[in-house]
Design a protein around this motif. Structure first.
Motif, short mmCIF file in Angstrom:
data_model
loop_
_atom_site.label_atom_id
_atom_site.label_comp_id
_atom_site.label_asym_id
_atom_site.label_seq_id
_atom_site.Cartn_x
_atom_site.Cartn_y
_atom_site.Cartn_z
N LEU A 70 0.83 -1.20 0.00
CA LEU A 70 0.00 0.00 0.00
C LEU A 70 0.86 1.25 0.00
CD1 LEU A 70 -2.75 1.50 0.51
CD2 LEU A 70 -2.32 1.14 2.96
N LEU A 72 0.23 5.41 0.57
CA LEU A 72 -0.70 6.48 0.93
C LEU A 72 -0.20 7.81 0.37
CD1 LEU A 72 -1.72 5.83 4.65
CD2 LEU A 72 -3.11 5.51 2.60
N PRO A 136 1.37 1.08 5.49
CA PRO A 136 1.79 1.52 4.15
C PRO A 136 3.29 1.29 3.93
CG PRO A 136 1.42 3.39 5.60
CD PRO A 136 0.91 2.18 6.34
N HIS A 139 4.60 6.45 2.09
CA HIS A 139 3.63 7.45 2.50
C HIS A 139 4.16 8.81 2.06
CE1 HIS A 139 0.64 8.68 5.93
NE2 HIS A 139 0.43 9.36 4.82
#
Length: 237
Positions: A70, A72, A136, A139
């Protein structure tokens, strides 16, 4: 009809930041230590809970297709940076978050298949993400409002009660700004909260690979761009 090409409007007329604050704020350390001793517990807004629940469902649905993890993109504005990051990291799921429905609704073409845009208050969203165990890999905080008056420390991310939560989310955190003092102060705040050495603050040359309209505008206006990057361990809720 939108052509689908990412468009960055450019006006090379951005003013340089003027302020009487010429170094990281003298109250930064004492403020951060108070926040660390008494974690922020403001009740979540209902719209934040609903927005995060929707993002959580999408994350669970999408993440198996993007095994690299992930990313962000916080304070993503109109989502151009989210689109750029999704194209740069095609095996990651990129979630852009901004509190403005107007900004997020502007037509900048379709999102890549590995990108999502979420309207939410980050002060709630980060805390909810930490509680849910989000980790994450990367980021981004790109060109936040610097609030350059010395009396505005509390409005900056590094002076806000949510800052320890931001640190606890972990990952490779990158901040960019056109105000070197903001980045120095942010780097100092990282060191205070995490106990790690402060990350290096360095000039940033985007080499015409602009992530945001602000980045392009500041660069075209002849301003030096600055950034710091920190590798943060996930600390959990």
């Amino acid at each position: 009809m939108h052509s689908g090409r990412t468009f960055f409007p450019m006006y090379a007329n951005s003013r340089a930041i003027t302020t009487r604050q010429l170094a990281p704020h003298e109250s930064l350390e004492s403020r951060l230590k108070r926040m660390m001793a008494a974690p922020w517990q403001r009740p979540y807004a209902q719209h934040s809970i609903a927005a995060f629940a929707g993002a959580e469902r999408l994350l669970q649905a999408y993440q198996p297709d993007f095994p690299s993890g992930l990313i962000l993109d916080s304070c993503c504005g109109v989502g151009l940076s989210t689109r750029q990051l999704a194209q740069a990291f095609p095996s990651h799921l990129v979630i852009g978050v901004d509190r403005s429905a107007d900004r997020l609704s502007r037509d900048h073409g379709p999102l890549p298949g590995n990108a999502l845009l979420v309207r939410a208050d980050l002060c709630d969203f980060w805390r909810l993400a930490l509680e849910a165990g989000w980790q994450p890999e990367r980021h981004y905080l790109l060109y936040p409002n610097p609030y350059p008056k010395a009396g505005h420390l509390k409005r900056r991310w590094q002076g806000h009660p949510v800052f320890p939560t931001l640190m606890a989310l972990g990952g490779r955190l990158e901040l960019r700004s056109n105000w070197d003092i903001y980045v120095q102060e942010f780097a100092q705040a990282i060191a205070i909260v995490t106990g790690q050495p402060a990350p290096e603050v360095e000039p940033h040359d985007p080499q015409n690979q602009f992530l945001t309209p602000f980045e392009k505008k500041y660069h075209a206006s002849g301003q030096t761009l600055w950034r710091c990057t920190a590798e943060l361990p996930y600390r959990g809720a």
